[in-house]
Design a protein around this motif. Sequence first.
Motif, PDB file in Angstrom:
ATOM      1  N   PRO A  62       0.832  -1.207   0.000  1.00  0.00           N
ATOM      2  CA  PRO A  62       0.000   0.000   0.000  1.00  0.00           C
ATOM      3  C   PRO A  62       0.867   1.259   0.000  1.00  0.00           C
ATOM      4  CG  PRO A  62      -0.141  -1.130   2.119  1.00  0.00           C
ATOM      5  CD  PRO A  62       0.678  -1.991   1.221  1.00  0.00           C
ATOM      6  N   PRO A  63       0.380   2.332  -0.630  1.00  0.00           N
ATOM      7  CA  PRO A  63       1.126   3.595  -0.598  1.00  0.00           C
ATOM      8  C   PRO A  63       1.323   4.050   0.854  1.00  0.00           C
ATOM      9  CG  PRO A  63      -0.759   3.735  -2.087  1.00  0.00           C
ATOM     10  CD  PRO A  63      -0.870   2.436  -1.361  1.00  0.00           C
ATOM     11  N   GLU A  64       2.358   4.868   1.080  1.00  0.00           N
ATOM     12  CA  GLU A  64       2.664   5.339   2.443  1.00  0.00           C
ATOM     13  C   GLU A  64       1.478   6.014   3.109  1.00  0.00           C
ATOM     14  OE1 GLU A  64       6.114   7.681   3.201  1.00  0.00           O
ATOM     15  OE2 GLU A  64       7.344   6.476   1.853  1.00  0.00           O
ATOM     16  N   TRP A  65       0.719   6.774   2.333  1.00  0.00           N
ATOM     17  CA  TRP A  65      -0.388   7.531   2.896  1.00  0.00           C
ATOM     18  C   TRP A  65      -1.575   6.648   3.254  1.00  0.00           C
ATOM     19  CZ3 TRP A  65      -4.761   6.940   0.050  1.00  0.00           C
ATOM     20  CH2 TRP A  65      -4.621   6.660  -1.310  1.00  0.00           C
ATOM     21  N   MET A  66      -1.589   5.402   2.776  1.00  0.00           N
ATOM     22  CA  MET A  66      -2.720   4.511   3.047  1.00  0.00           C
ATOM     23  C   MET A  66      -2.513   3.811   4.389  1.00  0.00           C
ATOM     24  SD  MET A  66      -4.555   1.842   0.442  1.00  0.00           S
ATOM     25  CE  MET A  66      -4.966   3.064  -0.775  1.00  0.00           C
ATOM     26  N   ASP A  67      -2.494   4.641   5.430  1.00  0.00           N
ATOM     27  CA  ASP A  67      -2.262   4.201   6.788  1.00  0.00           C
ATOM     28  C   ASP A  67      -3.343   4.849   7.656  1.00  0.00           C
ATOM     29  OD1 ASP A  67      -0.452   3.216   9.043  1.00  0.00           O
ATOM     30  OD2 ASP A  67      -0.536   5.375   9.448  1.00  0.00           O
ATOM     31  N   VAL A  68      -3.926   4.098   8.558  1.00  0.00           N
ATOM     32  CA  VAL A  68      -5.055   4.590   9.352  1.00  0.00           C
ATOM     33  C   VAL A  68      -4.709   5.880  10.096  1.00  0.00           C
ATOM     34  CG1 VAL A  68      -6.582   4.072  11.294  1.00  0.00           C
ATOM     35  CG2 VAL A  68      -6.157   2.328   9.570  1.00  0.00           C
ATOM     36  N   GLU A  69      -3.556   5.922  10.765  1.00  0.00           N
ATOM     37  CA  GLU A  69      -3.191   7.113  11.536  1.00  0.00           C
ATOM     38  C   GLU A  69      -3.030   8.337  10.632  1.00  0.00           C
ATOM     39  OE1 GLU A  69      -1.531   4.086  12.016  1.00  0.00           O
ATOM     40  OE2 GLU A  69      -2.758   3.634  13.775  1.00  0.00           O
ATOM     41  N   LYS A  70      -2.345   8.169   9.499  1.00  0.00           N
ATOM     42  CA  LYS A  70      -2.136   9.286   8.574  1.00  0.00           C
ATOM     43  C   LYS A  70      -3.469   9.756   7.986  1.00  0.00           C
ATOM     44  CE  LYS A  70       2.579   8.140   7.368  1.00  0.00           C
ATOM     45  NZ  LYS A  70       3.506   7.659   6.356  1.00  0.00           N
ATOM     46  N   LEU A  71      -4.325   8.815   7.657  1.00  0.00           N
ATOM     47  CA  LEU A  71      -5.622   9.183   7.090  1.00  0.00           C
ATOM     48  C   LEU A  71      -6.515   9.871   8.118  1.00  0.00           C
ATOM     49  CD1 LEU A  71      -6.348   6.102   4.811  1.00  0.00           C
ATOM     50  CD2 LEU A  71      -5.810   8.426   4.078  1.00  0.00           C
ATOM     51  N   GLU A  72      -6.423   9.449   9.384  1.00  0.00           N
ATOM     52  CA  GLU A  72      -7.189  10.131  10.428  1.00  0.00           C
ATOM     53  C   GLU A  72      -6.735  11.577  10.564  1.00  0.00           C
ATOM     54  OE1 GLU A  72      -6.549   7.513  13.764  1.00  0.00           O
ATOM     55  OE2 GLU A  72      -8.461   6.466  13.431  1.00  0.00           O
ATOM     56  N   GLU A  73      -5.421  11.803  10.518  1.00  0.00           N
ATOM     57  CA  GLU A  73      -4.887  13.172  10.568  1.00  0.00           C
ATOM     58  C   GLU A  73      -5.403  13.997   9.386  1.00  0.00           C
ATOM     59  OE1 GLU A  73      -0.618  13.395  10.856  1.00  0.00           O
ATOM     60  OE2 GLU A  73      -0.573  11.910  12.478  1.00  0.00           O
ATOM     61  N   MET A  74      -5.342  13.412   8.190  1.00  0.00           N
ATOM     62  CA  MET A  74      -5.811  14.126   6.987  1.00  0.00           C
ATOM     63  C   MET A  74      -7.291  14.451   7.077  1.00  0.00           C
ATOM     64  SD  MET A  74      -3.922  12.425   3.736  1.00  0.00           S
ATOM     65  CE  MET A  74      -2.971  11.036   4.275  1.00  0.00           C
ATOM     66  N   ARG A  75      -8.069  13.476   7.555  1.00  0.00           N
ATOM     67  CA  ARG A  75      -9.517  13.692   7.685  1.00  0.00           C
ATOM     68  C   ARG A  75      -9.811  14.816   8.671  1.00  0.00           C
ATOM     69  NH1 ARG A  75     -12.456   9.489  11.108  1.00  0.00           N
ATOM     70  NH2 ARG A  75     -11.216  10.696  12.568  1.00  0.00           N
ATOM     71  N   ASP A  76      -9.138  14.787   9.824  1.00  0.00           N
ATOM     72  CA  ASP A  76      -9.352  15.819  10.835  1.00  0.00           C
ATOM     73  C   ASP A  76      -8.917  17.187  10.324  1.00  0.00           C
ATOM     74  OD1 ASP A  76     -10.306  13.815  12.448  1.00  0.00           O
ATOM     75  OD2 ASP A  76      -8.442  13.617  13.623  1.00  0.00           O
ATOM     76  N   HIS A  77      -7.806  17.240   9.614  1.00  0.00           N
ATOM     77  CA  HIS A  77      -7.318  18.503   9.037  1.00  0.00           C
ATOM     78  C   HIS A  77      -8.310  19.027   8.003  1.00  0.00           C
ATOM     79  CE1 HIS A  77      -4.453  21.557   7.948  1.00  0.00           C
ATOM     80  NE2 HIS A  77      -4.406  21.131   6.692  1.00  0.00           N
ATOM     81  N   GLU A  78      -8.848  18.129   7.195  1.00  0.00           N
ATOM     82  CA  GLU A  78      -9.832  18.526   6.171  1.00  0.00           C
ATOM     83  C   GLU A  78     -11.086  19.084   6.824  1.00  0.00           C
ATOM     84  OE1 GLU A  78     -11.050  19.407   2.527  1.00  0.00           O
ATOM     85  OE2 GLU A  78      -9.244  18.198   2.727  1.00  0.00           O
ATOM     86  N   ARG A  79     -11.497  18.492   7.923  1.00  0.00           N
ATOM     87  CA  ARG A  79     -12.699  18.963   8.619  1.00  0.00           C
ATOM     88  C   ARG A  79     -12.497  20.331   9.262  1.00  0.00           C
ATOM     89  NH1 ARG A  79     -14.739  13.385  11.594  1.00  0.00           N
ATOM     90  NH2 ARG A  79     -15.771  12.513   9.761  1.00  0.00           N
ATOM     91  N   LYS A  80     -11.273  20.601   9.743  1.00  0.00           N
ATOM     92  CA  LYS A  80     -10.993  21.870  10.423  1.00  0.00           C
ATOM     93  C   LYS A  80     -10.845  23.032   9.463  1.00  0.00           C
ATOM     94  CE  LYS A  80      -8.713  19.659  14.316  1.00  0.00           C
ATOM     95  NZ  LYS A  80      -7.423  19.271  14.858  1.00  0.00           N
ATOM     96  N   GLU A  81     -10.294  22.789   8.301  1.00  0.00           N
ATOM     97  CA  GLU A  81     -10.032  23.857   7.339  1.00  0.00           C
ATOM     98  C   GLU A  81     -11.292  24.222   6.555  1.00  0.00           C
ATOM     99  OE1 GLU A  81      -7.117  25.582   6.703  1.00  0.00           O
ATOM    100  OE2 GLU A  81      -6.368  24.571   8.501  1.00  0.00           O
ATOM    101  N   GLU A  82     -11.434  25.502   6.267  1.00  0.00           N
ATOM    102  CA  GLU A  82     -12.558  25.940   5.436  1.00  0.00           C
ATOM    103  C   GLU A  82     -12.304  25.661   3.967  1.00  0.00           C
ATOM    104  OE1 GLU A  82     -14.233  29.818   5.960  1.00  0.00           O
ATOM    105  OE2 GLU A  82     -13.914  29.745   8.119  1.00  0.00           O
ATOM    106  N   THR A  83     -11.033  25.725   3.564  1.00  0.00           N
ATOM    107  CA  THR A  83     -10.681  25.480   2.173  1.00  0.00           C
ATOM    108  C   THR A  83     -10.304  24.013   1.990  1.00  0.00           C
ATOM    109  OG1 THR A  83      -8.390  26.088   2.598  1.00  0.00           O
ATOM    110  CG2 THR A  83      -9.863  27.855   1.841  1.00  0.00           C
ATOM    111  N   PHE A  84     -10.139  23.623   0.732  1.00  0.00           N
ATOM    112  CA  PHE A  84      -9.760  22.248   0.429  1.00  0.00           C
ATOM    113  C   PHE A  84      -8.276  22.055   0.720  1.00  0.00           C
ATOM    114  CE2 PHE A  84     -13.433  23.111  -2.218  1.00  0.00           C
ATOM    115  CZ  PHE A  84     -14.219  21.996  -1.967  1.00  0.00           C
TER     116      PHE A  84
END
Length: 185
Positions: A62-84
């Motif tokens: 799997p690609p490096e980014w396809m990791d539960v912890e990294k994806l949780e961080e990305m999801r949380d960051h996406e939810r906090k930011e108003e922009t994409f």
Amino acid sequence: MDPAEVEFLAEKEMVTIIPNFSLDKIYLIGGDLGPFNPGLPVEVPLWLAVNLKQRQKCRLVPPEWMDVEKLEEMRDHERKEETFTPMPSPYYMELTKLLLNHASDNIPKADEIRTLIKDMWDTRTAKLRVSADSFVRQQEAHAKLDNLTLMEITTSGAFLTQALDRMYKLHTGLQPLDSTQSQDF
């Protein structure tokens, strides 16, 4: 462009496999691949990785980014930011779908990854709807939508184009032709 065409483009993305066969370098129009040696990682296009996996000739990494912890961080960051926010890959959704459909046995915590990617997709889709609504309400002439992926643009493009066309017709007073009207001379 439709989603199938976007998926076709995504299949050109390079992924790492661990082959269980030996083969010298192969020469393709898109570039040289290999050599393939059992147990040694090699990068290949996704389309080839899926084909080899289906024939049980490799294990996908799997690609490096396809990791539960990294994806949780990305999801949380996406939810906090108003922009994409930038995604880990321009084809994150298509890669996840293809890898999980064809090689979920090679991906740890595949179900959690599927859920996290879906959460990010839903968050980004909601942001896009809010942006489009704001754009229409403010009667803007243009919008800047950074960090959207091709699939996101493709899936929302038809709706947005139709909405803008209707808005233009309402704004300019153009009425669609009614085929039941007759012309009097």
